[in-house]
Design an enzyme around this catalytic site. Structure first.
Site, mmCIF file in Angstrom:
data_model
loop_
_atom_site.group_PDB
_atom_site.id
_atom_site.type_symbol
_atom_site.label_atom_id
_atom_site.label_comp_id
_atom_site.label_asym_id
_atom_site.label_seq_id
_atom_site.Cartn_x
_atom_site.Cartn_y
_atom_site.Cartn_z
ATOM 1 N N GLU A 1 -11.279 -9.071 2.775
ATOM 2 C CA GLU A 1 -10.097 -8.829 3.389
ATOM 3 C C GLU A 1 -10.300 -8.747 4.733
ATOM 4 O O GLU A 1 -11.363 -8.201 5.291
ATOM 5 C CB GLU A 1 -9.287 -7.600 2.753
ATOM 6 C CG GLU A 1 -8.145 -7.194 3.366
ATOM 7 C CD GLU A 1 -7.290 -6.214 2.935
ATOM 8 O OE1 GLU A 1 -7.587 -5.778 1.689
ATOM 9 O OE2 GLU A 1 -6.443 -5.619 3.633
ATOM 10 N N HIS B 1 1.148 6.301 1.806
ATOM 11 C CA HIS B 1 1.912 7.146 2.927
ATOM 12 C C HIS B 1 3.114 7.586 2.130
ATOM 13 O O HIS B 1 3.539 8.493 2.533
ATOM 14 C CB HIS B 1 2.296 6.395 4.021
ATOM 15 C CG HIS B 1 1.033 5.922 4.807
ATOM 16 N ND1 HIS B 1 -0.142 7.108 5.205
ATOM 17 C CD2 HIS B 1 0.567 4.948 5.541
ATOM 18 C CE1 HIS B 1 -0.967 6.562 5.900
ATOM 19 N NE2 HIS B 1 -0.593 5.311 6.079
ATOM 20 N N ARG C 1 -9.096 8.344 -1.232
ATOM 21 C CA ARG C 1 -10.327 8.889 0.035
ATOM 22 C C ARG C 1 -10.992 10.120 -0.297
ATOM 23 O O ARG C 1 -10.623 10.642 -1.445
ATOM 24 C CB ARG C 1 -9.380 9.105 1.179
ATOM 25 C CG ARG C 1 -8.833 8.119 1.859
ATOM 26 C CD ARG C 1 -8.454 8.223 3.401
ATOM 27 N NE ARG C 1 -9.264 8.433 4.285
ATOM 28 C CZ ARG C 1 -9.548 7.606 5.170
ATOM 29 N NH1 ARG C 1 -8.735 6.440 5.467
ATOM 30 N NH2 ARG C 1 -10.430 7.657 6.298
ATOM 31 N N ARG D 1 -6.694 12.968 1.053
ATOM 32 C CA ARG D 1 -5.652 13.167 1.683
ATOM 33 C C ARG D 1 -4.375 12.861 1.199
ATOM 34 O O ARG D 1 -3.170 13.431 1.737
ATOM 35 C CB ARG D 1 -6.084 12.760 3.259
ATOM 36 C CG ARG D 1 -5.887 11.417 3.346
ATOM 37 C CD ARG D 1 -6.016 11.082 4.897
ATOM 38 N NE ARG D 1 -7.395 11.301 5.387
ATOM 39 C CZ ARG D 1 -7.998 10.711 6.512
ATOM 40 N NH1 ARG D 1 -7.169 9.960 7.378
ATOM 41 N NH2 ARG D 1 -9.217 10.891 7.052
ATOM 42 N N THR E 1 -8.414 3.680 8.357
ATOM 43 C CA THR E 1 -9.529 2.751 8.406
ATOM 44 C C THR E 1 -9.678 1.892 9.588
ATOM 45 O O THR E 1 -8.932 1.026 9.921
ATOM 46 C CB THR E 1 -9.642 1.911 7.007
ATOM 47 O OG1 THR E 1 -9.029 2.469 6.137
ATOM 48 C CG2 THR E 1 -10.871 1.128 6.829
ATOM 49 N N GLU F 1 -8.853 0.626 -3.163
ATOM 50 C CA GLU F 1 -9.776 0.515 -1.783
ATOM 51 C C GLU F 1 -10.516 1.728 -1.709
ATOM 52 O O GLU F 1 -10.074 2.893 -2.108
ATOM 53 C CB GLU F 1 -8.744 0.605 -0.478
ATOM 54 C CG GLU F 1 -7.727 -0.371 -0.254
ATOM 55 C CD GLU F 1 -6.961 -0.211 0.787
ATOM 56 O OE1 GLU F 1 -6.952 1.025 1.743
ATOM 57 O OE2 GLU F 1 -6.291 -1.152 1.334
ATOM 58 N N HIS G 1 -5.761 3.432 -1.685
ATOM 59 C CA HIS G 1 -6.861 3.935 -1.220
ATOM 60 C C HIS G 1 -7.446 5.587 -1.432
ATOM 61 O O HIS G 1 -6.658 6.372 -1.115
ATOM 62 C CB HIS G 1 -6.933 3.962 0.516
ATOM 63 C CG HIS G 1 -8.157 4.187 1.176
ATOM 64 N ND1 HIS G 1 -8.177 4.179 2.570
ATOM 65 C CD2 HIS G 1 -9.327 4.552 0.614
ATOM 66 C CE1 HIS G 1 -9.759 4.391 2.772
ATOM 67 N NE2 HIS G 1 -10.269 4.875 1.492
ATOM 68 N N HIS H 1 -4.005 -4.507 7.843
ATOM 69 C CA HIS H 1 -3.909 -3.591 8.685
ATOM 70 C C HIS H 1 -3.428 -3.545 9.890
ATOM 71 O O HIS H 1 -3.601 -4.607 10.721
ATOM 72 C CB HIS H 1 -5.583 -3.003 8.964
ATOM 73 C CG HIS H 1 -5.744 -1.958 9.402
ATOM 74 N ND1 HIS H 1 -5.415 -1.262 10.602
ATOM 75 C CD2 HIS H 1 -6.271 -0.616 8.614
ATOM 76 C CE1 HIS H 1 -5.532 0.175 10.573
ATOM 77 N NE2 HIS H 1 -5.995 0.336 9.462
ATOM 78 N N ASN I 1 0.867 -1.366 -0.020
ATOM 79 C CA ASN I 1 0.112 0.027 0.014
ATOM 80 C C ASN I 1 0.688 1.138 -0.012
ATOM 81 O O ASN I 1 1.593 1.460 1.028
ATOM 82 C CB ASN I 1 -0.892 -0.095 1.255
ATOM 83 C CG ASN I 1 -1.671 1.095 1.345
ATOM 84 O OD1 ASN I 1 -1.450 2.362 1.069
ATOM 85 N ND2 ASN I 1 -3.144 0.912 1.627
HETATM 86 N N1 PXP Z 1 -5.877 -3.020 3.897
HETATM 87 C C1 PXP Z 1 -6.893 -2.044 4.088
HETATM 88 C C2 PXP Z 1 -8.225 -2.417 3.853
HETATM 89 C C3 PXP Z 1 -6.512 -0.637 4.766
HETATM 90 O O1 PXP Z 1 -7.617 0.080 4.676
HETATM 91 C C4 PXP Z 1 -5.346 -0.531 5.127
HETATM 92 C C5 PXP Z 1 -4.977 0.787 5.442
HETATM 93 O O2 PXP Z 1 -5.093 1.833 4.351
HETATM 94 C C6 PXP Z 1 -4.123 -1.647 4.512
HETATM 95 C C7 PXP Z 1 -4.717 -2.825 4.307
HETATM 96 C C8 PXP Z 1 -2.957 -1.265 5.292
HETATM 97 O O3 PXP Z 1 -2.918 -0.780 6.492
HETATM 98 P P1 PXP Z 1 -1.620 -0.572 6.881
HETATM 99 O O4 PXP Z 1 -0.930 0.755 6.601
HETATM 100 O O5 PXP Z 1 -1.759 -0.513 8.491
HETATM 101 O O6 PXP Z 1 -0.266 -1.646 6.885
#
Ligand code: PXP
Length: 240
Positions: A152, A11, A46, A50, A102, A71, A44, A192, A8
């Site tokens: 998921e 960030h 949003r 952001r 999330t 996402e 994601h 997550h 992901n």
């Molecule tokens: N899976 C989903 C559905 C999420 O919303 C997120 C956070 O955006 C993640 C995985 C990844 O989470 P993390 O950034 O805590 O690894």
């Protein structure tokens, strides 16, 4: 079977948006992640934009070589974006503006009509649909009832457990939910809060075929570089 690592890159965009610059680019991070062993790129989009912007989605769609997992909330605006950019997979997530990230899974039962309609519309557009849910048997069954392709499982409570007893209890809920999903024919991912210290027990669950990990990888990448951070996580998935 080694689980697919979905990286992901939100960030990376968070850092860019902090100064409204054009760098660092999540598209570059995605390419490096794929070179280092990622099997999927997850973003994601949003409502408040952001981090990820529509431009990122557009360029990622052109450049991602593996799978692109979007996402998004189950809203008309996001369905339109999905139809425009055609990710391989959409993961429907709950979204609240004021949350840091999330915070919980989608409550499929209480929003059945909206979620079912969104699943159908996306599937009609040849997009694989996954639902981000808590590891709860009722939610798994509800996801199956409305014909989702995948789920998921939200691993947040497992990751935040304060004691070993609580951690094992949360792990057992994830295992049970993953087994139930597999029995119903649903593909099963998890994610997550996963990091280099807590990922192994989740990586050992045979019914889970994919992990989506963002914060821990991007945080490590700041210090050791993106490719190394992804490679080290991919290695943990290969030999958990
Ligand atoms: N899976 C989903 C559905 C999420 O919303 C997120 C956070 O955006 C993640 C995985 C990844 O989470 P993390 O950034 O805590 O690894």
């Amino acid at each position: 079977m080694t689980q697919r690592l979905g990286v992901n890159v939100d960030h990376v965009a968070t850092l860019r948006q902090a100064r409204k610059t054009t760098y660092p680019d999540p598209v570059t991070a995605a390419a490096l992640a794929e070179l280092a062993g990622a099997g999927q790129i997850t973003v994601h989009l949003r409502e408040d934009r952001r981090h990820i912007q529509e431009r990122d989605l557009r360029v990622l769609r052109e450049t991602v070589q593996t799978l692109l997992n979007l996402e998004m909330a189950a809203s008309p605006e996001m369905v339109k974006a999905a139809y425009e950019h055609k990710p391989d997979v959409v993961t429907l997530v709950p979204e609240r503006r004021e949350e840091l990230t999330t915070e919980g899974g989608l409550d499929v039962s209480s929003q059945k009509d909206l979620v079912a309609r969104t699943v159908k519309t996306l599937k009609d557009g040849d997009i694989v649909v996954s639902l981000f849910i808590d590891p709860d048997l009722d939610q798994v069954k509800a996801a199956h009832r409305i014909s989702a392709d995948r789920i998921e499982l939200h691993t947040g409570r497992y990751c935040e457990a304060r004691s070993e007893k609580e951690r094992l209890r949360e792990l057992a809920r994830i295992v049970d939910a993953a087994k139930a999903a597999t029995k119903l024919g649903l593909g099963c991912a998890a994610g997550h809060g996963l990091n280099y210290e807590n990922v192994r027990p989740i990586a050992r669950i045979g019914e889970i075929d994919e992990l989506n990990i963002g914060h821990a990888i991007v945080a490590r990448a700041v210090l050791v570089g993106f490719e190394r951070a992804v490679r080290e996580m991919a290695e943990l998935l290969r030999s958990p």
